[in-house]
Design a protein around this motif. Sequence first.
Motif, PDB file in Angstrom:
ATOM      1  N   VAL A  22       0.832  -1.198   0.000  1.00  0.00           N
ATOM      2  CA  VAL A  22       0.000   0.000   0.000  1.00  0.00           C
ATOM      3  C   VAL A  22       0.868   1.251   0.000  1.00  0.00           C
ATOM      4  O   VAL A  22       0.664   2.179  -0.803  1.00  0.00           O
ATOM      5  CB  VAL A  22      -0.948   0.009   1.221  1.00  0.00           C
ATOM      6  CG1 VAL A  22      -1.731   1.313   1.291  1.00  0.00           C
ATOM      7  CG2 VAL A  22      -1.895  -1.183   1.167  1.00  0.00           C
ATOM      8  N   THR A  74       1.261   3.878  -3.233  1.00  0.00           N
ATOM      9  CA  THR A  74       0.839   5.265  -3.035  1.00  0.00           C
ATOM     10  C   THR A  74       1.946   6.231  -3.426  1.00  0.00           C
ATOM     11  O   THR A  74       1.697   7.258  -4.071  1.00  0.00           O
ATOM     12  CB  THR A  74       0.418   5.499  -1.570  1.00  0.00           C
ATOM     13  OG1 THR A  74      -0.612   4.562  -1.223  1.00  0.00           O
ATOM     14  CG2 THR A  74      -0.101   6.911  -1.363  1.00  0.00           C
ATOM     15  N   ASP A 115       1.880   8.988  -6.449  1.00  0.00           N
ATOM     16  CA  ASP A 115       2.226  10.390  -6.207  1.00  0.00           C
ATOM     17  C   ASP A 115       3.208  10.891  -7.268  1.00  0.00           C
ATOM     18  O   ASP A 115       3.055  11.996  -7.794  1.00  0.00           O
ATOM     19  CB  ASP A 115       2.825  10.541  -4.810  1.00  0.00           C
ATOM     20  CG  ASP A 115       3.239  11.967  -4.508  1.00  0.00           C
ATOM     21  OD1 ASP A 115       2.350  12.823  -4.317  1.00  0.00           O
ATOM     22  OD2 ASP A 115       4.456  12.232  -4.471  1.00  0.00           O
ATOM     23  N   ALA A 174      -4.966   6.087  -5.445  1.00  0.00           N
ATOM     24  CA  ALA A 174      -4.045   4.950  -5.529  1.00  0.00           C
ATOM     25  C   ALA A 174      -4.758   3.731  -4.964  1.00  0.00           C
ATOM     26  O   ALA A 174      -4.709   3.475  -3.756  1.00  0.00           O
ATOM     27  CB  ALA A 174      -2.759   5.244  -4.764  1.00  0.00           C
ATOM     28  N   ALA A 175      -5.433   2.984  -5.825  1.00  0.00           N
ATOM     29  CA  ALA A 175      -6.248   1.844  -5.382  1.00  0.00           C
ATOM     30  C   ALA A 175      -5.568   0.533  -5.752  1.00  0.00           C
ATOM     31  O   ALA A 175      -5.195   0.332  -6.910  1.00  0.00           O
ATOM     32  CB  ALA A 175      -7.633   1.911  -6.005  1.00  0.00           C
ATOM     33  N   VAL A 220      -4.100   2.150   5.092  1.00  0.00           N
ATOM     34  CA  VAL A 220      -4.889   2.980   4.176  1.00  0.00           C
ATOM     35  C   VAL A 220      -5.224   4.285   4.892  1.00  0.00           C
ATOM     36  O   VAL A 220      -6.256   4.425   5.545  1.00  0.00           O
ATOM     37  CB  VAL A 220      -6.166   2.252   3.721  1.00  0.00           C
ATOM     38  CG1 VAL A 220      -6.956   3.117   2.747  1.00  0.00           C
ATOM     39  CG2 VAL A 220      -5.811   0.928   3.073  1.00  0.00           C
ATOM     40  N   ASN A 223      -4.613   8.799   4.620  1.00  0.00           N
ATOM     41  CA  ASN A 223      -4.170   9.945   3.834  1.00  0.00           C
ATOM     42  C   ASN A 223      -2.984  10.614   4.511  1.00  0.00           C
ATOM     43  O   ASN A 223      -3.038  10.931   5.702  1.00  0.00           O
ATOM     44  CB  ASN A 223      -5.311  10.958   3.681  1.00  0.00           C
ATOM     45  CG  ASN A 223      -6.421  10.441   2.795  1.00  0.00           C
ATOM     46  OD1 ASN A 223      -6.167   9.812   1.770  1.00  0.00           O
ATOM     47  ND2 ASN A 223      -7.667  10.687   3.175  1.00  0.00           N
ATOM     48  N   PRO A 280      -5.253   6.834  -0.906  1.00  0.00           N
ATOM     49  CA  PRO A 280      -5.102   5.387  -1.131  1.00  0.00           C
ATOM     50  C   PRO A 280      -6.400   4.639  -0.854  1.00  0.00           C
ATOM     51  O   PRO A 280      -7.267   5.106  -0.105  1.00  0.00           O
ATOM     52  CB  PRO A 280      -4.019   5.000  -0.119  1.00  0.00           C
ATOM     53  CG  PRO A 280      -4.172   5.987   0.994  1.00  0.00           C
ATOM     54  CD  PRO A 280      -4.657   7.270   0.365  1.00  0.00           C
TER      55      PRO A 280
END
Length: 234
Positions: free
Chosen positions: A133, A137, A141, A163-164, A178, A180, A191
């Motif tokens: 994860v 992410t 970015d 960002a999945a 997960v 921010n 994410p």
Amino acid sequence: MTTPGGPGGPWGYPQQSGPFGAPPQQPYPQQPHFPPQQPQYQQPPAHYGAPQPNYVAPQQSPAPGAPQESAAVQAYLAAVAHHMNMGGLQVSRNWVGPVLSLIGVGAVIKSSLNPIELAVCVGHAGEISPATVAGFTRQVDEFARSIRRPSAFAVKGGACAIAALISDRVHPASFGAVTNKAMSFGTVVVPAVIDLGNRQMMIAQNTPVMGFAMWSTVRGKAGMYLPDPRAVLG
């Protein structure tokens, strides 16, 4: 929430190079690059339409050693592509760092005074861990920074991104990752993790101080382009 356990680990995907390139209606259209879905997965309700694909960027194929896409992964990616097309995004299949991803690019604000670009990146991992994860992410970015456009004041505008990561296997600790976090100046990246095995989805909900005005907007975009896996897979 309960998710299947499993040891976290490195991504293990080969590094590739290449350019980075409304209510829903059912059934989801089958996208050209996705193999046919398997019958054991329930088709979504028939209120999903079938817009024409809007592919403009080069399409990349999985490299040897990349994780195999199950019927559930194929069905979910087709559903996301449908939502991207409905939202007018430019859709491609390409690499974001070491992860082959479905990418939709558009704009939140098109004005040259303060242009803000949007990137929706949905990557498939064989297994999702907290490290997966965090790494994905960061890669998203970087991609978001690369699509920022100059404004009328000769400085670059902003960019926001989703960002999945999707997988049939998600380590339980991944949901705790997960969240921010403020990253690069001028970009906001939210994410998300979609656990197709347990039909669960988590989109980061906290609001950092930096970029305060944009976080709720990007979370709303995530809710728009990432359908509930239960609606897709039953």
